[in-house]
Design an enzyme around this catalytic site. Structure first.
Site, PDB file in Angstrom:
ATOM      1  N   GLU A  81      15.488  -5.668  15.227  1.00 43.77           N
ATOM      2  CA  GLU A  81      16.606  -5.701  16.231  1.00 43.77           C
ATOM      3  C   GLU A  81      16.188  -5.416  17.516  1.00 43.77           C
ATOM      4  O   GLU A  81      16.657  -4.372  18.161  1.00 43.77           O
ATOM      5  CB  GLU A  81      17.713  -4.911  15.648  1.00 43.77           C
ATOM      6  CG  GLU A  81      18.083  -5.345  14.433  1.00 43.77           C
ATOM      7  CD  GLU A  81      19.179  -4.349  13.807  1.00 43.77           C
ATOM      8  OE1 GLU A  81      19.584  -3.251  14.415  1.00 43.77           O
ATOM      9  OE2 GLU A  81      19.563  -4.662  12.638  1.00 43.77           O
ATOM     10  N   GLU A 131      19.445 -10.633   5.396  1.00 44.49           N
ATOM     11  CA  GLU A 131      20.578  -9.805   4.909  1.00 44.49           C
ATOM     12  C   GLU A 131      21.892 -10.264   4.954  1.00 44.49           C
ATOM     13  O   GLU A 131      22.896  -9.683   5.233  1.00 44.49           O
ATOM     14  CB  GLU A 131      20.474  -8.713   6.100  1.00 44.49           C
ATOM     15  CG  GLU A 131      19.255  -8.080   6.324  1.00 44.49           C
ATOM     16  CD  GLU A 131      19.326  -6.750   7.659  1.00 44.49           C
ATOM     17  OE1 GLU A 131      20.519  -6.488   7.787  1.00 44.49           O
ATOM     18  OE2 GLU A 131      18.323  -6.466   7.895  1.00 44.49           O
TER      19      GLU A 131
END
Ligand code: G3I
Length: 391
Positions: free
Chosen positions: A184, A300
């Protein structure tokens, strides 16, 4: 009436009208999205997921040269035999949801505690499953130890980062399938031209911190697949489009400077009420990543059901459709080599706390329900794996 009070009244009127107009626009937008959603959900009720045979998701994925698995927490897996049963049955790979993050591994600046992550690595080994690592570099405070903020600074950041990666990656060298080396790192809203997120690592080390992290990981384990992992890449919205562009630019930059990066992790935290999924955009993005010579992992995956209808059959149909529609497009791209859900059972999902349903009923986001029984989402995954082309 004085001149001053005349202006004050005009200003109040103006702001009042502006505020009112803004609220009307928001309400109209909400109504419009609701109408779109209702049409979409009605269409999803007709989607079917016929599955033949008794094969597990692990076997169905493996038949197509794919790896399937989930994120797990040691505390749950070691205490819940039903969870253990479905994880060992359905998964070819597991990833610790918590235990390889800094807050678990680094009780103090000078000590490492591998006990919980080792337990999971051994569990994977005992059940002939692959093991993947998440994550070596992440800015998120909830995943950092308390000492981080008061200890890491311009002078020591480079050494602390390198020591962390060398120690952790060497510890699992030869036993790990892949590492989310950097997680991220893109946030377009932070306003930088390169799209990088303002994090302590960027502040202390500059843009090179990403390259440093990948090079250090590659030296410590030359065999692991090294991954850049991010979210918000899925939909046909301005926000996701800008993020796809920024991530691609980052990957191109890393590629052109010879950084040892091998794959993109697309988190795929999907929404049951996001009407703007455009297969063409996802297809194009996966293709662009593959053209850089990178593999892709869906890392995910889950589907939030925050404002989906309460009725379980209707809701499960919507969630299964979202899984199938997204995954069938992603799997068209042969560079996609693995798919992981962020948890396997609704009993253990971060969404229960982070995105609870507005009516407070339990969420139904993952392939198995709270009693570990497969739901329609399981069928959607099985169906999609069965219909994927072999790689
Ligand atoms: O520290 C306590 C622990 O002692 C206790 O046993 C546990 C019981 O609930 O709570 C623990 O804190 C939790 C922590 O994870 C564990 O470090 C926090 O409440 C919880 O909010 C925190 O959230 C995790 C988050 O990452 C931060 O690590 C989520 O469960 C986890 O699903 C989430 O995972 C992230 C990925 O790493 C990156 N992509 C997005 C994804 C979802 O946010």
């Amino acid at each position: 009436m004085t001149k001053k009070s005349f202006f004050t009244r005009r200003l109040i009127l103006l702001f009042g009208f502006g505020g009112f107009a803004h609220i009307v626009v928001l309400i109209m937008r909400r109504i419009f999205i609701q109408i779109e959603n209702r049409q979409l959900w009605a269409k999803y009720q007709t989607q079917t997921f016929p599955v033949q045979g008794n094969s597990t998701l692990r076997q169905r994925a493996a038949n197509k040269g794919l790896i399937y698995g989930v994120a797990v927490r040691k505390s749950a897996l070691s205490a819940d035999t039903h969870l253990e049963e479905i994880v060992t049955r359905e998964c070819g790979i597991i990833v610790p949801e918590w235990e390889l993050k800094w807050n678990f591994l680094r009780p103090t600046p000078n000590t490492f505690d591998f006990s919980q992550a080792d337990w999971l690595a051994n569990f994977a080994g005992q059940h002939q499953m692959l093991f993947r690592g998440h994550t070596l570099v992440w800015h998120e405070k909830a995943a950092l130890p308390q000492w981080f903020e008061t200890t890491v600074n311009h002078e020591n950041a480079r050494q602390i980062l390198i020591t962390h990666i060398e120690t952790v990656v060497s510890h699992y060298a030869g036993k790990i399938h892949s590492w989310d080396v950097v997680n991220e790192a893109i946030e377009v809203a932070d306003g930088r031209e390169d799209g990088l997120r303002n994090t302590p690592w960027l502040e202390f080390l500059g843009t090179d911190y990403i390259d440093i992290a990948f090079r250090t990981a590659a030296a410590a384990d030359p065999k692991a697949l090294l991954v850049y992992n991010d979210y918000g890449l899925d939909y046909d919205t301005d926000k996701d489009r800008d993020k796809r562009t920024a991530v691609l630019n980052l990957l191109k930059r890393l590629h052109s400077q010879g950084t040892p990066i091998h794959a993109l992790g697309i988190q795929a935290h999907l929404s049951g009420s996001e009407p703007r999924f455009n297969p063409e955009k996802l297809r194009e993005f996966c293709h662009q990543v593959a053209n850089l010579g990178l593999k892709i992992l869906i890392t995910e995956m889950d589907v939030d059901d925050q404002d989906l209808p309460l009725d379980i059959s209707t809701r499960d149909h919507i969630i299964a459709s979202v899984y199938q529609n997204y995954l069938s497009v992603a799997l068209e791209e042969k560079a996609v080599v693995g798919i992981l859900n962020w948890g396997i059972s609704d009993k253990y999902t971060w969404l229960s706390a982070s995105k609870p349903r507005y009516d407070h009923f339990p969420v139904r986001t993952l392939p198995m329900d709270v009693d570990m029984n497969p739901k329609l989402a399981w069928n959607a995954l099985a169906y999609t794996f069965d219909h994927a082309s072999k790689r």
